[in-house]
Write a protein that holds these residues in place. Structure first.
Motif, PDB file in Angstrom:
ATOM      1  N   PHE A  25       0.818  -1.210   0.000  1.00 47.61           N
ATOM      2  CA  PHE A  25       0.000   0.000   0.000  1.00 47.61           C
ATOM      3  C   PHE A  25       0.854   1.263   0.000  1.00 47.61           C
ATOM      4  CE2 PHE A  25      -3.320  -2.938   1.636  1.00 47.61           C
ATOM      5  CZ  PHE A  25      -4.169  -2.801   0.559  1.00 47.61           C
ATOM      6  N   TRP A  26       2.030   1.229   0.624  1.00 52.13           N
ATOM      7  CA  TRP A  26       2.931   2.389   0.548  1.00 52.13           C
ATOM      8  C   TRP A  26       3.430   2.580  -0.878  1.00 52.13           C
ATOM      9  CZ3 TRP A  26       3.211   6.307   3.572  1.00 52.13           C
ATOM     10  CH2 TRP A  26       2.931   6.176   4.926  1.00 52.13           C
ATOM     11  N   ALA A  27       3.750   1.483  -1.558  1.00 56.60           N
ATOM     12  CA  ALA A  27       4.174   1.585  -2.957  1.00 56.60           C
ATOM     13  C   ALA A  27       3.029   2.084  -3.834  1.00 56.60           C
ATOM     14  CB  ALA A  27       4.664   0.229  -3.451  1.00 56.60           C
ATOM     15  N   LEU A  28       1.822   1.624  -3.560  1.00 56.74           N
ATOM     16  CA  LEU A  28       0.658   2.094  -4.302  1.00 56.74           C
ATOM     17  C   LEU A  28       0.429   3.578  -4.084  1.00 56.74           C
ATOM     18  CD1 LEU A  28      -1.549   0.866  -6.117  1.00 56.74           C
ATOM     19  CD2 LEU A  28      -2.945   0.620  -4.070  1.00 56.74           C
ATOM     20  N   LEU A  29       0.633   4.044  -2.870  1.00 56.24           N
ATOM     21  CA  LEU A  29       0.503   5.474  -2.588  1.00 56.24           C
ATOM     22  C   LEU A  29       1.568   6.273  -3.330  1.00 56.24           C
ATOM     23  CD1 LEU A  29      -1.011   7.597  -0.831  1.00 56.24           C
ATOM     24  CD2 LEU A  29       0.803   7.278   0.845  1.00 56.24           C
ATOM     25  N   GLY A  30       2.783   5.757  -3.405  1.00 58.00           N
ATOM     26  CA  GLY A  30       3.845   6.445  -4.135  1.00 58.00           C
ATOM     27  C   GLY A  30       3.561   6.521  -5.620  1.00 58.00           C
ATOM     28  N   VAL A  31       3.074   5.434  -6.191  1.00 52.61           N
ATOM     29  CA  VAL A  31       2.724   5.437  -7.615  1.00 52.61           C
ATOM     30  C   VAL A  31       1.561   6.387  -7.863  1.00 52.61           C
ATOM     31  CG1 VAL A  31       1.770   4.001  -9.465  1.00 52.61           C
ATOM     32  CG2 VAL A  31       3.644   3.152  -8.071  1.00 52.61           C
ATOM     33  N   GLY A  32       0.589   6.391  -6.975  1.00 58.60           N
ATOM     34  CA  GLY A  32      -0.539   7.317  -7.112  1.00 58.60           C
ATOM     35  C   GLY A  32      -0.102   8.766  -7.025  1.00 58.60           C
ATOM     36  N   GLY A  33       0.811   9.074  -6.122  1.00 54.09           N
ATOM     37  CA  GLY A  33       1.334  10.435  -6.021  1.00 54.09           C
ATOM     38  C   GLY A  33       2.084  10.851  -7.273  1.00 54.09           C
ATOM     39  N   CYS A  34       2.854   9.927  -7.828  1.00 55.91           N
ATOM     40  CA  CYS A  34       3.564  10.228  -9.078  1.00 55.91           C
ATOM     41  C   CYS A  34       2.589  10.451 -10.226  1.00 55.91           C
ATOM     42  CB  CYS A  34       4.540   9.106  -9.418  1.00 55.91           C
ATOM     43  SG  CYS A  34       5.947   9.006  -8.308  1.00 55.91           S
ATOM     44  N   LEU A  35       1.525   9.657 -10.293  1.00 54.28           N
ATOM     45  CA  LEU A  35       0.528   9.844 -11.342  1.00 54.28           C
ATOM     46  C   LEU A  35      -0.194  11.173 -11.189  1.00 54.28           C
ATOM     47  CD1 LEU A  35      -1.022   6.272 -11.677  1.00 54.28           C
ATOM     48  CD2 LEU A  35       0.468   7.462 -13.284  1.00 54.28           C
ATOM     49  N   ILE A  36      -0.504  11.570  -9.963  1.00 53.01           N
ATOM     50  CA  ILE A  36      -1.142  12.863  -9.731  1.00 53.01           C
ATOM     51  C   ILE A  36      -0.199  13.988 -10.149  1.00 53.01           C
ATOM     52  CG2 ILE A  36      -2.003  14.421  -7.933  1.00 53.01           C
ATOM     53  CD1 ILE A  36      -3.062  11.951  -6.476  1.00 53.01           C
ATOM     54  N   ALA A  37       1.086  13.846  -9.866  1.00 56.58           N
ATOM     55  CA  ALA A  37       2.058  14.868 -10.261  1.00 56.58           C
ATOM     56  C   ALA A  37       2.168  14.970 -11.784  1.00 56.58           C
ATOM     57  CB  ALA A  37       3.420  14.559  -9.644  1.00 56.58           C
ATOM     58  N   VAL A  38       2.146  13.845 -12.475  1.00 58.11           N
ATOM     59  CA  VAL A  38       2.212  13.860 -13.945  1.00 58.11           C
ATOM     60  C   VAL A  38       0.956  14.508 -14.525  1.00 58.11           C
ATOM     61  CG1 VAL A  38       2.178  12.378 -15.984  1.00 58.11           C
ATOM     62  CG2 VAL A  38       3.806  11.943 -14.143  1.00 58.11           C
ATOM     63  N   VAL A  39      -0.201  14.192 -13.955  1.00 60.30           N
ATOM     64  CA  VAL A  39      -1.445  14.816 -14.413  1.00 60.30           C
ATOM     65  C   VAL A  39      -1.408  16.319 -14.158  1.00 60.30           C
ATOM     66  CG1 VAL A  39      -3.922  14.975 -13.926  1.00 60.30           C
ATOM     67  CG2 VAL A  39      -2.870  12.758 -14.250  1.00 60.30           C
ATOM     68  N   GLY A  40      -0.883  16.733 -13.021  1.00 56.77           N
ATOM     69  CA  GLY A  40      -0.766  18.161 -12.727  1.00 56.77           C
ATOM     70  C   GLY A  40       0.169  18.873 -13.685  1.00 56.77           C
ATOM     71  N   ALA A  41       1.277  18.234 -14.040  1.00 60.71           N
ATOM     72  CA  ALA A  41       2.205  18.835 -14.998  1.00 60.71           C
ATOM     73  C   ALA A  41       1.581  18.931 -16.385  1.00 60.71           C
ATOM     74  CB  ALA A  41       3.494  18.016 -15.055  1.00 60.71           C
ATOM     75  N   ALA A  42       0.879  17.887 -16.808  1.00 62.14           N
ATOM     76  CA  ALA A  42       0.218  17.913 -18.118  1.00 62.14           C
ATOM     77  C   ALA A  42      -0.892  18.950 -18.143  1.00 62.14           C
ATOM     78  CB  ALA A  42      -0.331  16.532 -18.448  1.00 62.14           C
ATOM     79  N   LEU A  43      -1.627  19.073 -17.052  1.00 62.16           N
ATOM     80  CA  LEU A  43      -2.685  20.068 -16.972  1.00 62.16           C
ATOM     81  C   LEU A  43      -2.120  21.479 -16.988  1.00 62.16           C
ATOM     82  CD1 LEU A  43      -5.747  20.388 -16.672  1.00 62.16           C
ATOM     83  CD2 LEU A  43      -5.412  20.388 -14.211  1.00 62.16           C
ATOM     84  N   THR A  44      -0.986  21.676 -16.342  1.00 66.75           N
ATOM     85  CA  THR A  44      -0.339  22.985 -16.360  1.00 66.75           C
ATOM     86  C   THR A  44       0.050  23.384 -17.776  1.00 66.75           C
ATOM     87  OG1 THR A  44       0.519  22.640 -14.129  1.00 66.75           O
ATOM     88  CG2 THR A  44       1.610  24.302 -15.458  1.00 66.75           C
ATOM     89  N   VAL A  45       0.684  22.480 -18.481  1.00 64.65           N
ATOM     90  CA  VAL A  45       1.096  22.775 -19.854  1.00 64.65           C
ATOM     91  C   VAL A  45      -0.118  22.981 -20.753  1.00 64.65           C
ATOM     92  CG1 VAL A  45       2.260  21.804 -21.872  1.00 64.65           C
ATOM     93  CG2 VAL A  45       3.306  21.598 -19.614  1.00 64.65           C
TER      94      VAL A  45
END
Length: 80
Positions: A25-45
């Motif tokens: 579950f910690w690894a799942l949380l880390g992957v989820g955080g990375c996916l949210i960060a990628v979505v935020g970067a794509a949304l910013t651009v």
């Protein structure tokens, strides 16, 4: 000999590292955080490229989601 039977999933060679779901579950949380960060970067651009009717929310929404994703991933990976 029923009292001496052990389940294979509960026996680990290292008693300081029990077989639990916490690591998964910690690894799942880390992957989820990375996916949210990628979505935020794509949304910013994507919102910066929109040329008609730019509003102040277009400049805030993407970086805010990016910051939330980086905070989740950083907390999970132990950066702070």
């Amino acid at each position: 000999m029923i009292g001496d039977v052990r389940l294979a999933a509960t026996v680990t060679p290292n008693p300081n590292h029990p077989a639990t779901w916490a690591g998964f579950f910690w690894a799942l949380l880390g992957v989820g955080g990375c996916l949210i960060a990628v979505v935020g970067a794509a949304l910013t651009v994507a919102l910066w490229r929109v040329s008609d009717q730019k509003k102040s929310g277009n400049y805030v929404l993407g970086p805010m989601i990016l910051a939330i994703g980086l905070a989740i991933a950083g907390w999970d990976f132990g950066l702070w």
